[in-house]
Design a protein around this motif. Structure first.
Motif, PDB file in Angstrom:
ATOM      1  N   UNK A 163      11.440 -22.738  38.249  1.00 55.43           N
ATOM      2  CA  UNK A 163      10.253 -21.896  38.314  1.00 55.43           C
ATOM      3  C   UNK A 163      10.543 -20.488  38.805  1.00 55.43           C
ATOM      4  N   UNK A 164       9.671 -19.576  38.393  1.00 54.74           N
ATOM      5  CA  UNK A 164       9.599 -18.283  39.055  1.00 54.74           C
ATOM      6  C   UNK A 164       8.197 -18.245  39.653  1.00 54.74           C
ATOM      7  N   UNK A 165       8.121 -18.238  40.977  1.00 53.79           N
ATOM      8  CA  UNK A 165       6.820 -18.354  41.623  1.00 53.79           C
ATOM      9  C   UNK A 165       6.402 -17.041  42.269  1.00 53.79           C
ATOM     10  N   UNK A 166       5.183 -16.650  41.994  1.00 56.65           N
ATOM     11  CA  UNK A 166       4.634 -15.455  42.618  1.00 56.65           C
ATOM     12  C   UNK A 166       4.066 -15.888  43.963  1.00 56.65           C
ATOM     13  N   UNK A 167       4.589 -15.277  45.046  1.00 53.04           N
ATOM     14  CA  UNK A 167       4.137 -15.734  46.362  1.00 53.04           C
ATOM     15  C   UNK A 167       3.311 -14.698  47.095  1.00 53.04           C
TER      16      UNK A 167
ATOM     17  N   UNK B 248       9.753 -22.992  46.085  1.00 58.50           N
ATOM     18  CA  UNK B 248       9.112 -22.421  47.261  1.00 58.50           C
ATOM     19  C   UNK B 248       8.568 -23.479  48.225  1.00 58.50           C
TER      20      UNK B 248
ATOM     21  N   UNK C 153      12.643 -17.368  42.794  1.00 56.22           N
ATOM     22  CA  UNK C 153      13.192 -18.020  41.612  1.00 56.22           C
ATOM     23  C   UNK C 153      13.915 -19.290  42.025  1.00 56.22           C
ATOM     24  N   UNK C 154      13.582 -20.388  41.342  1.00 54.98           N
ATOM     25  CA  UNK C 154      14.322 -21.631  41.551  1.00 54.98           C
ATOM     26  C   UNK C 154      14.804 -22.078  40.177  1.00 54.98           C
TER      27      UNK C 154
END
Lengths: 240, 124, 241
Positions: free
Chosen positions: A235-239, A212, A231-232
């Motif tokens: 990571x899975x980032x909560x934005x 992100x 999703x990268x």
């Protein structure tokens, strides 16, 4: 580094910011197992069956709401760790081969679709896949030339699995991508997918897995589209 | 069950060959057709800097081994060239190697490698 | 508690905050610099401060913004001795009268973090301004005329040998909720004001309460618009362009 030398070891692991980030996730229990699939050809069906069977025995399937709970409560809600079979590109062989196996073991798959791939006319799909790095490994599996799922198939999957947006045309979004391309690949791609499946799409996944914060120019579009997770490959980032 | 201390001890004892063997194996996988395990971080960018989590009970001790293992794999991948690594930073294949090496544990508490899951289908 | 548990506990506690491992990495990778922060520099402290700056000048090199440019460009610190930045906050008049004199005596470079519009507040209102903008000063006993802030001319002269950095416009805490208008004033217009005084580009911005660049997504637009090169927080100097 044949003899262990703490100093060079530490220097090597400190080279990349992300190494320490990953260390921290592992220590703090904020991680999840993912198994990435691309082509799921008939010739490998038995192998996939063995894998999904194993997941079913040792892991909990993961729904989007489990992640919401995890982030909300700070606690993984099951005894078993979660595992996400992540199935990329929207190939027709996912519907024919992977889906029945997932359904047989009642295990949840996360399907990452380039939303405009499904709209490409049959006769152009192979050329489209070549142009957009959608690598097909068994070209003879479908003599009629349709290699992407159709929308009926996607809708069927959406009724019991997770559908995520993997850009519109399997497009690499970089810091230099023009605004209109960003808008199409991030915002329109999501809206199109939602319109077709009649359900909200909450996860966006980049190509080549940049995270992100890497692409600050894309933040505006991710926000406008209303994604909750990015999703990268690390990571899975909560934005939001 | 091994702890981070044990894994670091392994490292001090110079037994890196096991890790190199996993890296070699990972290099033989066909990403277009095979299930490729990875471990990814879960990060709440809307949360505070010091938010920590409680994981699955079954992973209670394995996660520390994975953490130590991630550093070891990262240090080994860091020694590879940019051409060998391709698109990704060393930590990316390292996390996949961690998932391969520490996929789960058996009833004796020994780690199970992912290739055990697909052992009947491995190319000779 | 046995040794094993101590290690696990140690590891868990350093991993608790994202920034701990970040700082560890900066240290391992030689990407760090020493900073000594000053706020009030009153006449009763002249001897102590002189001793400090004299010590710095013996053991460290002074740092200019261009040294940071070089460091980031080449990945190498360009001097034998490590760098040290005396960071002097809030734009007080005593910085001009006392700190500047000491720094110049030892040929050492100070970085002055100035809330740009403090200088424009009428002398008789400056004390109240301090009270209302979290500027902790008791400078009133030093200057019977009530002027606590450096004026534009002093800032211009200070900039001849030292770095002038923008510390917002009115010592304002910028949050995610700050309105666009306030962001513009505190980040962009403030820089212009300081540049008007000094006739030189102001390359460094410093938040209040030291949040780093990634913290405030909305402010990134204004930092870019203003054209800053560096953002200083309490843990980092980040190069942003």
């Amino acid at each position: 580094m044949n003899r262990f030398d703490m100093e060079s070891f530490v220097k090597l692991v400190a080279r990349d910011k992300r190494t320490f980030e990953m260390l921290r996730y592992l220590i703090n229990n904020s991680y999840i197992r993912v198994v990435n699939y691309h082509n799921t050809n008939t010739s490998n069906a038995e192998r996939y069956d063995a894998e999904i069977k194993y997941y079913k025995e040792h892991f909990a399937p993961v729904r989007m709401k489990d992640l919401d709970t995890f982030f909300e409560t700070g606690k993984w809600p099951y005894e078993k760790p979660g595992l996400i079979p992540a199935i990329f590109e929207g190939f027709r062989n996912h519907y024919d081969v992977m889906l029945p196996i997932l359904d047989k073991y009642e295990f949840t798959g996360w399907f990452y679709l380039p939303s405009f791939f499904m709209d490409v006319p049959l006769e152009e799909q192979l050329a489209f896949s070549e142009k957009h790095e959608l690598d097909i490994t068994d070209r003879n599996m479908y003599p009629d030339g349709r290699i992407a799922m159709n929308w009926d198939e996607v809708r069927d999957i959406a009724s019991r699995h997770e559908i995520c947006c993997h850009s519109g045309t399997h497009y690499e979004i970089t810091k230099e991508t023009p605004d209109e391309d960003m808008y199409r690949e991030i915002v329109e791609a999501k809206r199109h997918l939602e319109e077709k499946i009649g359900r909200e799409v909450q996860v966006f996944c980049w190509l080549y897995g940049e995270e992100y914060n890497y692409n600050t120019r894309a933040h505006k579009y991710l926000k406008e589209a209303g994604y909750k997770y990015v999703l990268s490959n690390l990571k899975l980032e909560k934005i939001k | 069950m091994k702890t981070m201390q044990d894994v670091l001890q392994t490292l001090v004892d110079q037994d890196l060959d096991q890790y190199r063997e996993v890296i070699d194996y990972c290099g033989t996988r066909v990403t277009a057709d095979e299930g490729i395990p990875a471990i990814i971080g879960l990060d709440d960018l809307t949360g505070s800097w010091d938010k920590t989590y409680e994981g699955a009970k079954d992973d209670e001790e394995l996660h520390m081994m994975m953490a130590a293992g991630a550093l070891i794999f990262a240090s080994l991948y860091e020694q590879k060239t940019k051409e060998e690594l391709g698109h990704y930073p060393a930590i990316a294949p390292a996390m996949s190697a961690v998932a391969e090496r520490f996929f789960t544990v058996d009833e004796n508490g020994d780690e199970v490698q992912y290739r055990e899951v697909v052992k009947d289908f491995l190319k000779k | 508690m046995d040794k094993k548990n101590l290690l696990e506990q140690f590891v868990q506690s350093v991993a608790k905050d994202k920034r701990t491992l970040e700082m560890f990495r900066y240290l391992v990778n030689n990407a760090y610099i020493r900073v000594v922060n000053y706020h009030n520099t009153n006449d009763r402290d002249i001897q102590r401060i002189s001793r400090e700056i004299s010590y710095f000048s013996e053991h460290f090199v002074p740092v200019r913004v261009r040294d940071l440019d070089t460091f980031f460009e080449t990945g190498k610190w360009p001097y034998e001795k490590p760098g040290l930045i005396p960071a002097v906050f809030e734009g007080y008049r005593s910085h001009f009268d006392i700190m500047r004199e000491i720094l110049d005596r030892y040929h050492f470079t100070g970085w002055f973090y100035i809330p740009a519009f403090f200088s424009e507040v009428p002398a008789e209102e400056q004390y109240d301004f301090c009270m209302n903008h979290r500027l902790r000063t008791r400078g009133e006993y030093m200057y019977p005329d009530g002027r606590i802030a450096m004026n534009g001319e002093e800032i211009a002269r200070l900039s001849e040998n030292h770095e002038i950095c923008c510390h917002t416009g009115t010592h304002y805490e910028i949050t995610e909720e700050t309105t666009d208008e306030d962001m513009y004033r505190e980040i962009v217009a403030s820089k212009k004001k300081l540049e008007e005084y000094t006739g030189r580009p102001v390359d460094v911005f410093c938040w209040l309460a030291g949040e780093e660049y990634q913290y405030n997504k909305k402010a990134q637009k204004y930092l870019r618009m203003a054209g800053y090169k560096y953002v200083v927080s309490n843990l980092k100097i980040e190069k942003i362009v």
